[in-house]
Write an enzyme that holds these catalytic residues in place. Structure first.
Site, mmCIF file in Angstrom:
data_model
loop_
_atom_site.group_PDB
_atom_site.id
_atom_site.type_symbol
_atom_site.label_atom_id
_atom_site.label_comp_id
_atom_site.label_asym_id
_atom_site.label_seq_id
_atom_site.Cartn_x
_atom_site.Cartn_y
_atom_site.Cartn_z
ATOM 1 N N GLY A 1 -14.949 -32.882 -34.421
ATOM 2 C CA GLY A 1 -15.500 -33.862 -35.348
ATOM 3 C C GLY A 1 -14.885 -35.241 -35.287
ATOM 4 N N GLY A 2 -13.851 -35.447 -34.518
ATOM 5 C CA GLY A 2 -13.230 -36.767 -34.523
ATOM 6 C C GLY A 2 -11.976 -36.803 -33.676
ATOM 7 N N THR A 3 -11.180 -37.863 -33.940
ATOM 8 C CA THR A 3 -10.019 -38.132 -33.095
ATOM 9 C C THR A 3 -8.761 -38.123 -33.949
ATOM 10 O OG1 THR A 3 -11.444 -39.512 -31.734
ATOM 11 C CG2 THR A 3 -9.098 -39.867 -31.478
ATOM 12 N N VAL A 4 -7.655 -37.720 -33.336
ATOM 13 C CA VAL A 4 -6.363 -37.746 -34.042
ATOM 14 C C VAL A 4 -5.486 -38.809 -33.380
ATOM 15 C CG1 VAL A 4 -4.368 -36.403 -34.789
ATOM 16 C CG2 VAL A 4 -6.583 -35.271 -34.524
ATOM 17 N N LYS B 1 -5.903 -38.271 -38.760
ATOM 18 C CA LYS B 1 -7.046 -37.500 -38.258
ATOM 19 C C LYS B 1 -8.322 -38.077 -38.833
ATOM 20 C CE LYS B 1 -8.895 -32.830 -38.016
ATOM 21 N NZ LYS B 1 -8.543 -31.423 -37.885
ATOM 22 N N ASP C 1 -10.047 -19.954 -39.547
ATOM 23 C CA ASP C 1 -10.108 -20.570 -38.220
ATOM 24 C C ASP C 1 -8.719 -20.599 -37.574
ATOM 25 O OD1 ASP C 1 -11.522 -21.583 -36.113
ATOM 26 O OD2 ASP C 1 -11.642 -23.639 -36.893
ATOM 27 N N GLY D 1 -5.239 -36.578 -29.674
ATOM 28 C CA GLY D 1 -6.184 -35.560 -29.214
ATOM 29 C C GLY D 1 -7.542 -35.755 -29.855
ATOM 30 N N GLY E 1 -10.954 -33.560 -31.471
ATOM 31 C CA GLY E 1 -11.517 -32.290 -31.927
ATOM 32 C C GLY E 1 -13.026 -32.412 -31.966
HETATM 33 N N1 ATP Z 1 -0.633 -33.552 -37.080
HETATM 34 C C1 ATP Z 1 -0.697 -33.637 -35.741
HETATM 35 N N2 ATP Z 1 0.381 -34.030 -35.038
HETATM 36 C C2 ATP Z 1 0.326 -34.110 -33.677
HETATM 37 N N3 ATP Z 1 -0.770 -33.818 -32.941
HETATM 38 C C3 ATP Z 1 -1.873 -33.432 -33.599
HETATM 39 C C4 ATP Z 1 -1.912 -33.325 -35.023
HETATM 40 N N4 ATP Z 1 -3.144 -32.913 -35.379
HETATM 41 C C5 ATP Z 1 -3.837 -32.756 -34.245
HETATM 42 N N5 ATP Z 1 -3.099 -33.071 -33.164
HETATM 43 C C6 ATP Z 1 -3.522 -33.052 -31.753
HETATM 44 O O1 ATP Z 1 -4.877 -33.459 -31.700
HETATM 45 C C7 ATP Z 1 -5.701 -32.422 -31.131
HETATM 46 C C8 ATP Z 1 -7.056 -32.435 -31.812
HETATM 47 O O2 ATP Z 1 -6.896 -31.961 -33.130
HETATM 48 P P1 ATP Z 1 -8.128 -31.609 -34.077
HETATM 49 O O3 ATP Z 1 -7.588 -30.946 -35.286
HETATM 50 O O4 ATP Z 1 -8.983 -32.810 -34.270
HETATM 51 O O5 ATP Z 1 -9.039 -30.653 -33.207
HETATM 52 P P2 ATP Z 1 -8.856 -29.158 -32.715
HETATM 53 O O6 ATP Z 1 -8.331 -28.288 -33.816
HETATM 54 O O7 ATP Z 1 -8.103 -29.191 -31.409
HETATM 55 O O8 ATP Z 1 -10.352 -28.792 -32.408
HETATM 56 P P3 ATP Z 1 -11.505 -28.462 -33.448
HETATM 57 O O9 ATP Z 1 -11.231 -29.144 -34.737
HETATM 58 O O10 ATP Z 1 -12.688 -28.985 -32.762
HETATM 59 O O11 ATP Z 1 -11.478 -26.981 -33.543
HETATM 60 C C9 ATP Z 1 -4.903 -31.148 -31.318
HETATM 61 O O12 ATP Z 1 -5.243 -30.160 -30.368
HETATM 62 C C10 ATP Z 1 -3.462 -31.636 -31.169
HETATM 63 O O13 ATP Z 1 -3.113 -31.702 -29.804
#
Ligand code: ATP
Length: 331
Positions: free
Chosen positions: A57-60, A75, A168, A53, A55
């Site tokens: 600020g970056g990519t997971v 992340k 948050d 996914g 977010g």
């Molecule tokens: N530990 C993890 N395991 C599996 N999927 C994850 C994990 N962390 C994040 N993801 C997936 O990646 C997506 C992006 O996560 P991220 O924390 O970067 O942003 P966000 O919380 O969705 O948005 P923002 O940080 O902009 O509020 C999540 O919505 C989720 O679907």
């Protein structure tokens, strides 16, 4: 949903995966910075499998440890001015250890050039986020909402006892593992314990749709005297209602969730109405969380013994997990 983030707002997201070779040189942080576990995976041993996914600020990424074949979530955060915020988040992650909080195994950066990313090696959550789940299923049955509320409350209780305010809580920061267990993630705008410099001292850090009245409009709602913990409770109330109604509950259908609309709804609107179809327990629970005056809002400790969550932990817990994981897991 329009998000107001003070952190990590940069140019468009990069979709390309950083090369593994980049991970070999770590200069800014002695790498990897090991957290709770001395066997934490070093980034040079991780192989990228897919993008989980994006977010703000970056990519997971989903990654696999070359030797142990264990799966993790990597992340990455793009390098920007927010090094202080990154280190602040790392500092919090280093100290927390709870089954209700997403585990961070290590913290590092991915290269020596000034544009390289910083990253967290996190526990992999097969079920994705609650946001993903709501997109797939729209509404959740009450017993699942009760189970997740109970887990979030236990996570908040742990954090608050360490004087950490999450700030948050929202569906995309609540992740679900293969057993259907919900865990709190993302401490990017959290406030740490006294004595630790808070890069987000103002009340605006976080996502405004889930922000409590006293954070949104401190002057009107006595936010300057608020201890901050009550803001996490408000956000949980919004999440609970969102899970029940299948949509963001504080504004009408068809209304645009822009800043002004949210401000009016949260700070000036009526106390959010809980649908009559919900059980008395859910209605009361949500009402106690969504009390506009933070002084009258229920505390985490009070809510932990509320009938809505205490009934979730007896009997049906196992089933809840099975259904959650079998319904959600995308891959
Ligand atoms: N530990 C993890 N395991 C599996 N999927 C994850 C994990 N962390 C994040 N993801 C997936 O990646 C997506 C992006 O996560 P991220 O924390 O970067 O942003 P966000 O919380 O969705 O948005 P923002 O940080 O902009 O509020 C999540 O919505 C989720 O679907």
């Amino acid at each position: 949903m329009t998000l107001v983030r003070r952190r990590r707002h940069q140019e468009a997201l990069k979709l390309s995966l950083p090369r593994l070779a980049q991970f070999r040189h770590q200069t800014r942080l002695p790498a990897p910075t090991l957290l709770n576990n001395p066997d934490s995976p070093g980034i040079e041993n991780l192989e990228k499998l897919s993008v989980l996914g994006h977010g703000t600020g970056g990519t997971v990424y989903k990654v696999r440890h070359c030797r142990t074949h264990k799966i993790y979530a990597l992340k990455t955060l793009r390098w920007d001015q927010s090094m202080t915020a990154f280190l602040h988040e790392a500092e919090i992650l280093k100290r927390v250890s709870s089954e209700f909080i997403l585990r961070c195994h290590s913290v590092c950066d991915t290269g020596s050039n000034p544009d390289s990313d910083q990253c967290f090696v996190m526990e992999y959550m097969e079920g994705g986020s609650l946001h993903d789940l709501l997109r797939a299923r729209a509404r959740l049955p009450e017993y699942m909402i009760s189970d997740l509320a109970s887990r979030v409350l236990q996570g908040l209780h742990y954090l608050h006892s360490m004087q950490i305010i999450h700030r948050d809580i929202k569906p995309s920061n609540l992740l679900i593992n293969g057993n259907g267990d919900v865990k709190i993630a993302d401490f990017g705008v959290s406030r740490g314990w006294p004595g630790v410099k808070d890069p987000y001292q103002d009340s605006c850090a976080g996502t405004c749709a889930y922000m409590s009245p006293e954070r949104f409009d401190p002057e009107r709602w006595g936010g300057d005297n608020a201890n901050g913990f009550a803001g996490d409770v408000w956000a949980l109330g919004v999440v609970v209602l969102e899970c029940y109604m299948g949509r963001f509950p504080l504004i009408g259908l068809g209304q645009k969730p822009d800043w002004a609309t949210l401000m009016c709804a949260i700070c000036f609107g009526e106390t959010p109405k809980v649908p009559e179809t919900a059980s008395r327990e859910l209605r009361d629970f949500a009402g106690r969380c969504l009390e506009k005056d933070w002084r009258r809002r229920a505390t985490v400790v009070e809510l932990l013994s509320h009938p809505f969550v205490s009934r979730g932990s007896d009997g049906g817990g196992g089933n809840t997990n099975v259904e959650m994981s079998s319904t959600v897991l995308p891959t």
